[in-house]
Design an enzyme around this catalytic site. Structure first.
Site, PDB file in Angstrom:
ATOM      1  N   LYS A   1       0.820  -1.222   0.000  1.00  0.00           N
ATOM      2  CA  LYS A   1       0.000   0.000   0.000  1.00  0.00           C
ATOM      3  C   LYS A   1       0.846   1.261   0.000  1.00  0.00           C
ATOM      4  O   LYS A   1       0.465   2.259  -0.599  1.00  0.00           O
ATOM      5  CB  LYS A   1      -0.951   0.006   1.204  1.00  0.00           C
ATOM      6  CG  LYS A   1      -2.078  -0.986   1.049  1.00  0.00           C
ATOM      7  CD  LYS A   1      -3.282  -0.636   1.902  1.00  0.00           C
ATOM      8  CE  LYS A   1      -4.426  -1.580   1.584  1.00  0.00           C
ATOM      9  NZ  LYS A   1      -5.518  -1.525   2.535  1.00  0.00           N
TER      10      LYS A   1
ATOM     11  N   LYS B   1     -10.415  -3.164  -4.459  1.00  0.00           N
ATOM     12  CA  LYS B   1     -11.231  -1.950  -4.526  1.00  0.00           C
ATOM     13  C   LYS B   1     -10.524  -0.851  -5.306  1.00  0.00           C
ATOM     14  O   LYS B   1     -11.154   0.029  -5.859  1.00  0.00           O
ATOM     15  CB  LYS B   1     -11.466  -1.401  -3.111  1.00  0.00           C
ATOM     16  CG  LYS B   1     -12.364  -2.236  -2.245  1.00  0.00           C
ATOM     17  CD  LYS B   1     -12.359  -1.692  -0.805  1.00  0.00           C
ATOM     18  CE  LYS B   1     -13.149  -2.596   0.110  1.00  0.00           C
ATOM     19  NZ  LYS B   1     -12.952  -2.327   1.530  1.00  0.00           N
TER      20      LYS B   1
ATOM     21  N   LYS C   1      -4.806  -9.809  -7.171  1.00  0.00           N
ATOM     22  CA  LYS C   1      -6.003  -9.914  -6.335  1.00  0.00           C
ATOM     23  C   LYS C   1      -7.089  -8.942  -6.833  1.00  0.00           C
ATOM     24  O   LYS C   1      -6.763  -7.832  -7.241  1.00  0.00           O
ATOM     25  CB  LYS C   1      -5.566  -9.525  -4.919  1.00  0.00           C
ATOM     26  CG  LYS C   1      -6.456  -9.948  -3.810  1.00  0.00           C
ATOM     27  CD  LYS C   1      -5.858  -9.489  -2.480  1.00  0.00           C
ATOM     28  CE  LYS C   1      -5.840  -7.989  -2.363  1.00  0.00           C
ATOM     29  NZ  LYS C   1      -5.496  -7.462  -1.061  1.00  0.00           N
TER      30      LYS C   1
HETATM   31  P1  TYM Z   1     -10.726  -5.129   3.624  1.00  0.00           P
HETATM   32  O1  TYM Z   1     -11.705  -4.056   3.903  1.00  0.00           O
HETATM   33  O2  TYM Z   1      -9.624  -4.857   2.662  1.00  0.00           O
HETATM   34  O3  TYM Z   1     -11.487  -6.404   3.085  1.00  0.00           O
HETATM   35  C1  TYM Z   1     -12.603  -6.945   3.778  1.00  0.00           C
HETATM   36  C2  TYM Z   1     -12.553  -8.460   3.720  1.00  0.00           C
HETATM   37  O4  TYM Z   1     -12.582  -8.902   2.365  1.00  0.00           O
HETATM   38  C3  TYM Z   1     -11.501  -9.801   2.148  1.00  0.00           C
HETATM   39  N1  TYM Z   1     -11.024  -9.656   0.766  1.00  0.00           N
HETATM   40  C4  TYM Z   1     -10.925 -10.660  -0.110  1.00  0.00           C
HETATM   41  N2  TYM Z   1     -11.204 -11.969  -0.001  1.00  0.00           N
HETATM   42  C5  TYM Z   1     -10.996 -12.735  -1.085  1.00  0.00           C
HETATM   43  N3  TYM Z   1     -10.546 -12.253  -2.280  1.00  0.00           N
HETATM   44  C6  TYM Z   1     -10.239 -10.939  -2.428  1.00  0.00           C
HETATM   45  N4  TYM Z   1      -9.812 -10.464  -3.592  1.00  0.00           N
HETATM   46  C7  TYM Z   1     -10.435 -10.082  -1.309  1.00  0.00           C
HETATM   47  N5  TYM Z   1     -10.246  -8.744  -1.105  1.00  0.00           N
HETATM   48  C8  TYM Z   1     -10.616  -8.506   0.177  1.00  0.00           C
HETATM   49  C9  TYM Z   1     -10.441  -9.390   3.147  1.00  0.00           C
HETATM   50  O5  TYM Z   1      -9.536 -10.442   3.397  1.00  0.00           O
HETATM   51  C10 TYM Z   1     -11.281  -9.036   4.345  1.00  0.00           C
HETATM   52  O6  TYM Z   1     -11.612 -10.187   5.091  1.00  0.00           O
HETATM   53  N6  TYM Z   1      -7.708  -5.173   7.612  1.00  0.00           N
HETATM   54  C11 TYM Z   1      -9.007  -5.588   7.105  1.00  0.00           C
HETATM   55  C12 TYM Z   1     -10.178  -5.023   7.900  1.00  0.00           C
HETATM   56  C13 TYM Z   1     -10.100  -5.253   9.373  1.00  0.00           C
HETATM   57  C14 TYM Z   1     -10.311  -6.478  10.038  1.00  0.00           C
HETATM   58  C15 TYM Z   1     -10.187  -6.185  11.433  1.00  0.00           C
HETATM   59  C16 TYM Z   1     -10.606  -7.777   9.600  1.00  0.00           C
HETATM   60  C17 TYM Z   1      -9.841  -4.300  10.316  1.00  0.00           C
HETATM   61  N7  TYM Z   1      -9.915  -4.875  11.561  1.00  0.00           N
HETATM   62  C18 TYM Z   1     -10.331  -7.186  12.380  1.00  0.00           C
HETATM   63  C19 TYM Z   1     -10.738  -8.764  10.575  1.00  0.00           C
HETATM   64  C20 TYM Z   1     -10.614  -8.474  11.952  1.00  0.00           C
HETATM   65  C21 TYM Z   1      -9.143  -5.094   5.676  1.00  0.00           C
HETATM   66  O7  TYM Z   1      -8.499  -4.175   5.258  1.00  0.00           O
HETATM   67  O8  TYM Z   1     -10.140  -5.712   4.986  1.00  0.00           O
END
Ligand code: TYM
Length: 353
Positions: free
Chosen positions: A120, A215, A212
């Site tokens: 990032k 967004k 991957k």
């Molecule tokens: P974030 O917002 O980027 O994504 C949310 C969830 O979607 C999953 N994900 C994917 N799964 C499969 N294929 C993909 N291409 C893909 N892109 C995203 C992510 O793995 C995630 O589960 N750091 C986390 C948010 C967070 C969090 C937490 C998660 C903050 N605190 C505590 C679990 C527990 C994040 O940026 O997810």
């Protein structure tokens, strides 16, 4: 001191999604769909992590809109906010407080290894926010504030969950005398288990099977957004990159064909089956046959979610009320944990607050 501490829950789920726009099929299949399924067997807490979102600048009005949109996606996908807790992170100040303590527990070397920060921040690391670097300690705080035992996420979050376990373990060790002295066993924070399972733990870009789905990809054709119309979904699947061969007849043969493997994984996850079952159904068939079947399935699964999300976005008072109510319930747990943590760490006046 006995009786002061909360007992450790045995089956509590926590997970979060960032409100940064363009919720996509990867978020849905890798995370939200699992959130829905876990409601049957666990007490669940699902959080719209707006404090994580601002590690990269967000337009404030958009952040509000996106927070509502992620909440709408949770509800439209089948999360029940009356049985489980749904809230946005910034309404519970304890997340930031515990993150600070974890900033003092985690080591620079641990955070320096985080691949997501490197991706990032890119080349201009000097210019990344301090928050983007320390992001994983906030994530650990999210989870451990509720002493969650299971965290459903996509594959890209695995390293952050390993770090969460390291932080929990170091906290338990650093303060073992205080923790044991209070008659609370040896472990204050649980070693949380990641839940990363199924055929779509890493959904790839529709334009490049080695990247991957994300967004922030500049090409909208690379992802299926949860807000896409049926026509857009069908168009994006039609245009998805593939190779000229018909579908393989074994999982091993698929491995060398990332685009084909990705589409098979998406089909399997949408259908709630396995890659093997999809291969058995489509082996030897050309993409001109598989893609329309995938488009029909994707539209059938996503269209009801899309229309319910739109309905909820038109009633955002209702969405806001769900978040406020969830935040009140989350705060009850969080404030209890923080009372205990302050006392463990040695902050005077912890009980009186
Ligand atoms: P974030 O917002 O980027 O994504 C949310 C969830 O979607 C999953 N994900 C994917 N799964 C499969 N294929 C993909 N291409 C893909 N892109 C995203 C992510 O793995 C995630 O589960 N750091 C986390 C948010 C967070 C969090 C937490 C998660 C903050 N605190 C505590 C679990 C527990 C994040 O940026 O997810």
């Amino acid at each position: 001191m006995n009786g002061f501490y909360m007992s450790q829950p045995s089956n509590r789920v926590f997970s979060g999604v960032q409100p940064t726009g363009n919720l996509h099929l990867g978020n849905y299949l890798g995370a939200i769909r699992k959130f829905v399924a876990l409601q049957e067997s666990h007490d669940c807490i699902y959080c719209v992590v707006d404090m994580h979102a601002i590690t990269v600048w967000q337009d404030p009005a958009e952040l509000v809109r996106n927070t509502r949109e992620v909440t709408a996606a949770f509800i439209a996908s089948g999360i029940d906010p009356s049985k489980h807790i749904v809230f946005n992170q910034s309404q519970v100040g304890e997340h930031a407080e515990l993150a600070w303590i974890f900033n003092c527990v985690a080591r620079m070397g641990w955070l320096n290894r985080m691949t997501q920060f490197k991706e990032k921040a890119g080349k201009d690391r000097e210019n990344a926010s301090v928050g983007l670097f320390s992001y994983p300690t906030l994530m650990a705080a999210d989870i451990l504030l509720y002493r969650a035992t299971h965290v459903p996420v996509g594959d890209d979050q695995k390293q952050h969950l390993e770090l969460t376990r390291d932080i929990a373990q170091k906290f338990n060790n650093d303060f073992s005398a205080q923790i044991a002295g209070f008659g609370h066993g040896e472990q204050y924070f649980p070693l949380t288990e990641p839940v990363i399972e199924g055929p779509a733990t890493r959904v790839m870009s529709l334009r490049d099977g080695t990247k991957k789905m994300s967004k922030s990809d500049p090409s909208d054709l690379s992802r299926i957004n949860l807000t896409d119309s049926a026509d857009d979904i069908a168009k994006k699947i039609r245009k998805a990159k593939t190779d000229p061969e018909p579908l393989s007849d074994s999982i091993d043969a698929l491995k060398a064909r990332p685009e084909a493997e990705n589409l098979v994984g998406i089909y399997a996850a949408l259908e709630d089956s396995s890659k093997q079952a999809v291969i058995e159904q489509f082996a030897g068939k050309p993409f001109s046959e598989f893609k329309p079947a995938l488009a029909d399935l994707a539209v059938a699964r996503l269209e009801p979610i899309n229309s319910e999300m739109r309905r909820l976005m038109d009633h955002h008072d209702h969405v806001d009320a769900i978040l406020a109510n969830g935040a009140n319930r989350a705060r009850e747990i969080a404030s209890q944990t923080m009372k205990e943590v302050r006392e463990i760490v040695g902050f005077l006046g912890a009980r009186a607050r």
